[in-house]
Design an enzyme around this catalytic site. Structure first.
Site, PDB file in Angstrom:
ATOM      1  N   PRO A   5       0.806  -1.225   0.000  1.00  0.00           N
ATOM      2  CG  PRO A   5      -1.014  -1.612   1.431  1.00  0.00           C
ATOM      3  CD  PRO A   5       0.317  -2.193   0.999  1.00  0.00           C
TER       4      PRO A   5
ATOM      5  CD  GLU B 290       6.174  -1.081  -4.703  1.00  0.00           C
ATOM      6  OE1 GLU B 290       6.592  -1.235  -5.868  1.00  0.00           O
ATOM      7  OE2 GLU B 290       6.219  -1.991  -3.849  1.00  0.00           O
ATOM      8  NE  ARG B 291       0.015  -2.340  -5.525  1.00  0.00           N
ATOM      9  CZ  ARG B 291      -0.338  -3.577  -5.250  1.00  0.00           C
ATOM     10  NH1 ARG B 291      -1.239  -3.816  -4.310  1.00  0.00           N
ATOM     11  NH2 ARG B 291       0.212  -4.595  -5.903  1.00  0.00           N
TER      12      ARG B 291
ATOM     13  CG  ASN C 149      -3.073   0.839 -13.437  1.00  0.00           C
ATOM     14  OD1 ASN C 149      -2.230   0.732 -12.538  1.00  0.00           O
ATOM     15  ND2 ASN C 149      -3.436   2.011 -13.925  1.00  0.00           N
TER      16      ASN C 149
END
Length: 382
Positions: free
Chosen positions: A243, A245-246, A369
């Site tokens: 999370p 990293e995103r 994605n």
């Protein structure tokens, strides 16, 4: 451009932002074009950034950091994204790799590595992706076989950010190939270890100043002291850390989209066609209105995500939504802005052209994605 006031940052954060911005203007702006030709930034930049406290500011004071929250990391990410200086791999180092040592490292590992990560003496990378395993982390083939008190690592990795500069690499390997996700472990591997070789600096369509490499491991012997956390817990650690990293990717995406949109607004005011400014064309106004609205909405959502992360309430599903939405939007904004630049938008000297090439990978790394859609869809239908 009118925007909803941001409330996630306070006065001290904006003072820090001013320092980061000034640093980038003086230490990166004059040299980034040459770094794109070189395929990597000047290593001295890392040491200069360390001196200013821009690397891993969230590391605790006892390990050389200043112990602030992730908002300071976010400011560094925003300013790098806004400037378009994509060769600077600080986000991977500070937001993704170093936190693994902070959260899962032994006291000895923290004392040994964290102060130098903060100072810039150590550049970190994390070796997850393999030639046949991208977003599917359970599909990795690299192994770490126990041999007495040591492990023997064999395998290869690719698309590794900071791969050439890296002094310390977190290697994802299977310690039990029969156990699936429960057989994955993490190891801290220092550059120069016998059998550990860095491959060529990969030539990419964008991010040209960012060193991205293949890594090879042939009978690399590491002691059990180099195991990061517990054996077999590597996959869980990665899932817990993805999370953030995103969020890093999302922060860069919107900052970059905002910057390119602002530059395009200024450009269309100056550019003439058919005897008048292209800013007067209805198509130009409609396109810019649409993009500005979408970016404004995304900014508010992303700032709330950052607040949730600071409150330890930012989960993997929300991270997937943020990454999916922001990176899709980033690519859309830059594509439309390039179109409004006409032929000049296709010239490398224009920031919009470089942003067009640089942004495309945002929808691929940190989990494609398509994987983000799977995460969101499965949560909806569970």
């Amino acid at each position: 451009m009118s925007a909803i006031p941001r409330t996630v940052y306070e006065e001290e954060h904006e003072l820090f932002r001013s320092s980061v911005k000034k640093f980038l203007e003086t230490e990166a702006a004059p040299y980034h074009a040459q770094w794109e030709k070189d395929g990597q930034v000047d290593r001295a930049l890392w040491l200069k950034a360390g001196e200013q406290g821009f690397l891993s500011p969230s590391v605790k004071e006892e390990y050389g950091g200043v112990g602030v929250d992730f908002r300071y990391n976010a400011i560094v990410d925003e300013e790098c994204g806004r400037s378009g200086f994509t060769g600077i791999g600080w986000g991977l180092h500070s937001d993704i790799a170093v936190p693994y040592i902070e959260r899962y490292g032994s006291e000895e590992q923290k004392q040994k590595y964290l102060p130098k990560c903060v100072s810039g003496e150590i550049v970190m990378a994390i070796a997850m992706t393999e030639p046949a395993a991208g977003s599917d982390l359970q599909g990795i083939k690299t192994t770490a076989v126990k041999d007495g008190d040591d492990y023997i690592i064999n395998g290869s990795k690719t698309f590794i950010t900071n791969g050439q500069h890296a002094d310390l690499v977190i290697v994802v390997a299977k310690t039990d190939p029969t156990a699936g996700a429960k057989g994955i472990s993490l190891f801290l591997l220092e550059a120069g270890a016998p059998g550990f070789e860095k491959g060529k600096n990969l030539e990419k369509i964008g991010l040209k100043a960012q060193d991205t490499s293949e890594l090879f491991f042939q009978d690399v012997r590491v002691s059990k002291d180099q195991l990061l956390g517990e054996e077999g817990m590597g996959f869980i650690y990665m899932m817990q850390d993805l999370p953030q990293e995103r969020l890093n990717v999302s922060i860069i995406a919107i900052a970059n989209a905002e910057s390119i949109l602002e530059q395009t607004v200024n450009y269309v005011k100056e550019r003439n066609a058919f005897g008048k400014s292209i800013a007067t064309f209805q198509n130009t106004q409609f396109k810019l209105a649409e993009l500005e609205t979408q970016v404004s909405v995304a900014r508010v959502f992303l700032d709330r995500c950052l607040e949730l992360h600071i409150e330890h309430k930012f989960d993997s599903v929300m991270a997937a939504k943020a990454k999916l939405m922001t990176t899709d939007l980033q690519c859309k904004v830059i594509d439309e802005c390039l179109q409004l630049h006409g032929g000049y938008g296709f010239m490398w000297e224009y920031p919009v052209a470089r942003a067009f090439a640089d942004s495309r990978v945002q929808r691929i790394y940190a989990g494609t994605n398509e994987v983000m859609k799977l995460i969101i869809g499965r949560d909806l239908l569970k």
